[in-house]
Design an enzyme around this catalytic site. Structure first.
Site, PDB file in Angstrom:
ATOM      1  N   LYS A  13       0.855  -1.021  -0.040  1.00  0.00           N
ATOM      2  CA  LYS A  13       0.093   0.014   0.089  1.00  0.00           C
ATOM      3  C   LYS A  13       0.882   1.189   0.100  1.00  0.00           C
ATOM      4  CE  LYS A  13      -1.950  -0.987   3.761  1.00  0.00           C
ATOM      5  NZ  LYS A  13      -1.907  -2.561   4.280  1.00  0.00           N
ATOM      6  N   ARG A  88      -9.326   1.108   9.122  1.00  0.00           N
ATOM      7  CA  ARG A  88      -8.871  -0.214   9.441  1.00  0.00           C
ATOM      8  C   ARG A  88     -10.015  -0.792  10.338  1.00  0.00           C
ATOM      9  NH1 ARG A  88      -3.000   0.806   8.836  1.00  0.00           N
ATOM     10  NH2 ARG A  88      -2.005  -1.164   9.110  1.00  0.00           N
ATOM     11  N   ARG A 122      11.626  -5.945   4.521  1.00  0.00           N
ATOM     12  CA  ARG A 122      11.293  -4.667   4.338  1.00  0.00           C
ATOM     13  C   ARG A 122      12.264  -3.683   5.423  1.00  0.00           C
ATOM     14  NH1 ARG A 122       5.418  -1.986   4.666  1.00  0.00           N
ATOM     15  NH2 ARG A 122       5.324  -2.558   7.046  1.00  0.00           N
ATOM     16  N   ARG A 155      11.389  -1.734  10.987  1.00  0.00           N
ATOM     17  CA  ARG A 155      10.433  -1.470  11.961  1.00  0.00           C
ATOM     18  C   ARG A 155      10.344  -2.222  13.098  1.00  0.00           C
ATOM     19  NH1 ARG A 155       5.334   0.470   8.089  1.00  0.00           N
ATOM     20  NH2 ARG A 155       4.484  -1.035   9.844  1.00  0.00           N
ATOM     21  N   ARG A 166      -0.134  -8.456  13.196  1.00  0.00           N
ATOM     22  CA  ARG A 166      -0.604  -7.717  12.390  1.00  0.00           C
ATOM     23  C   ARG A 166      -1.726  -8.383  11.702  1.00  0.00           C
ATOM     24  NH1 ARG A 166       4.309  -5.307  10.276  1.00  0.00           N
ATOM     25  NH2 ARG A 166       3.054  -3.988   8.815  1.00  0.00           N
TER      26      ARG A 166
HETATM   27  P1  ADP Z   1       1.059  -1.793   7.443  1.00  0.00           P
HETATM   28  O1  ADP Z   1       2.557  -1.986   6.764  1.00  0.00           O
HETATM   29  O2  ADP Z   1       0.655  -2.863   8.423  1.00  0.00           O
HETATM   30  O3  ADP Z   1       0.016  -1.361   6.588  1.00  0.00           O
HETATM   31  P2  ADP Z   1       0.999   0.944   8.755  1.00  0.00           P
HETATM   32  O4  ADP Z   1       2.295   1.505   8.599  1.00  0.00           O
HETATM   33  O5  ADP Z   1      -0.132   1.244   8.072  1.00  0.00           O
HETATM   34  O6  ADP Z   1       1.292  -0.663   8.552  1.00  0.00           O
HETATM   35  O7  ADP Z   1       0.643   0.634  10.139  1.00  0.00           O
HETATM   36  C1  ADP Z   1       1.420   0.504  11.512  1.00  0.00           C
HETATM   37  C2  ADP Z   1       0.601   0.351  12.626  1.00  0.00           C
HETATM   38  O8  ADP Z   1       0.113   1.727  13.073  1.00  0.00           O
HETATM   39  C3  ADP Z   1      -0.539  -0.279  12.606  1.00  0.00           C
HETATM   40  O9  ADP Z   1      -0.128  -1.667  13.087  1.00  0.00           O
HETATM   41  C4  ADP Z   1      -1.281   0.035  13.692  1.00  0.00           C
HETATM   42  O10 ADP Z   1      -0.805  -0.195  14.995  1.00  0.00           O
HETATM   43  C5  ADP Z   1      -1.110   1.550  13.516  1.00  0.00           C
HETATM   44  N1  ADP Z   1      -2.299   2.200  12.690  1.00  0.00           N
HETATM   45  C6  ADP Z   1      -2.001   2.689  11.315  1.00  0.00           C
HETATM   46  N2  ADP Z   1      -3.305   3.035  10.911  1.00  0.00           N
HETATM   47  C7  ADP Z   1      -4.138   2.908  11.946  1.00  0.00           C
HETATM   48  C8  ADP Z   1      -5.886   3.086  11.900  1.00  0.00           C
HETATM   49  N3  ADP Z   1      -6.228   3.684  10.812  1.00  0.00           N
HETATM   50  N4  ADP Z   1      -6.328   2.733  12.910  1.00  0.00           N
HETATM   51  C9  ADP Z   1      -5.761   2.081  13.990  1.00  0.00           C
HETATM   52  N5  ADP Z   1      -4.293   1.867  14.091  1.00  0.00           N
HETATM   53  C10 ADP Z   1      -3.718   2.301  12.985  1.00  0.00           C
END
Ligand code: ADP
Ligand code: ZN
Length: 217
Positions: A13, A88, A122, A155, A166
């Protein structure tokens, strides 16, 4: 141009959204990036969300909703944006329903082995958030960001135990959004069945589909 890019963690994404965003001249809005930045700066928000983010759990809806609403009310979002990692949960989606409707959901369909391979290899730039992969999307110089020279790191939540959490959270809470949006917002389905397709190829595929639907020029 109001798009959501949707898919499990590690689907790509962030990588695709930032490239597509620069082509369309609209911001990529990533709640994950915003939380990581806040954690890095150790702000009040950062202190509130660190425990969730680092364990791979979701930040409470209320916090995510507030951050997102504040962000999309900024002037650079006027012509549109690409949401990456938001919504989410159903509660977050309902909050988003309060603003003008989305034009499309770009849904990334990715098999689980690709996800694991992507996430575990990553690397992220500590400074600008750019994304690399030590096997498939290497920086020119190991450990250094091509874009800004920043340090690349793994990360906390890209470590195997947290990756599993996750994926569990995605299945338990986020997947349901597909049904929530069905019939409300058109889906643009993009299949990525291998790890080594260059991001550009996928982004072009997305652009072509959006053009066909007359959503972009
Ligand atoms: P991914 O690579 O899993 O898509 P992100 O960088 O988008 O990871 O998000 C990392 C973390 O930030 C998530 O695992 C969560 O803890 C938090 N997070 C991000 N966006 C949201 C959201 N919209 N609602 C709740 N938690 C979120
Ligand atoms: Zn960088």
């Amino acid at each position: 141009m109001r798009f959501i890019i949707f898919g499990p963690p590690g689907a790509g994404k962030g990588t695709y959204a930032s490239r597509l965003g620069s082509k369309l001249k609209i911001p990529k809005i990533s709640t994950g990036d915003m939380f990581r930045e806040a954690i890095k700066q150790d702000t009040d928000l950062g202190k509130r969300v660190a425990q969730f983010v680092n364990k791979g759990e979701l930040v409470p809806d209320k916090v995510a909703i507030e951050i997102l609403e504040e962000r999309i009310s900024k002037p650079d979002s006027e012509n549109g944006f690409i949401l990456d990692g938001y919504p989410r949960t159903i509660a977050e989606a309902k909050a988003l329903d309060q603003s003008p409707t989305m034009d499309a959901i770009i849904r990334l369909i990715v098999p689980e082995w690709v996800i694991i391979e992507r996430l575990s290899n990553r690397r992220t730039c500590r400074n600008c958030g750019a994304i690399y992969n030590v096997k498939y999307l290497k920086p020119k110089k190991e450990g250094v960001c091509d874009r800004c020279g920043g340090e690349l790191y793994q990360r906390e939540d890209d470590k195997p135990k947290v990756i599993r959490e996750r994926l569990r959270v995605y299945e338990a809470q986020t997947r349901a959004l597909i049904d929530y949006y069905k019939g409300k917002v058109p889906f643009v389905d993009i299949e990525c069945r291998s790890v080594d397709v260059p991001p550009e190829t996928i982004v072009k595929k997305i652009q072509r589909k959006l053009q066909k639907m007359s959503l972009i020029k």
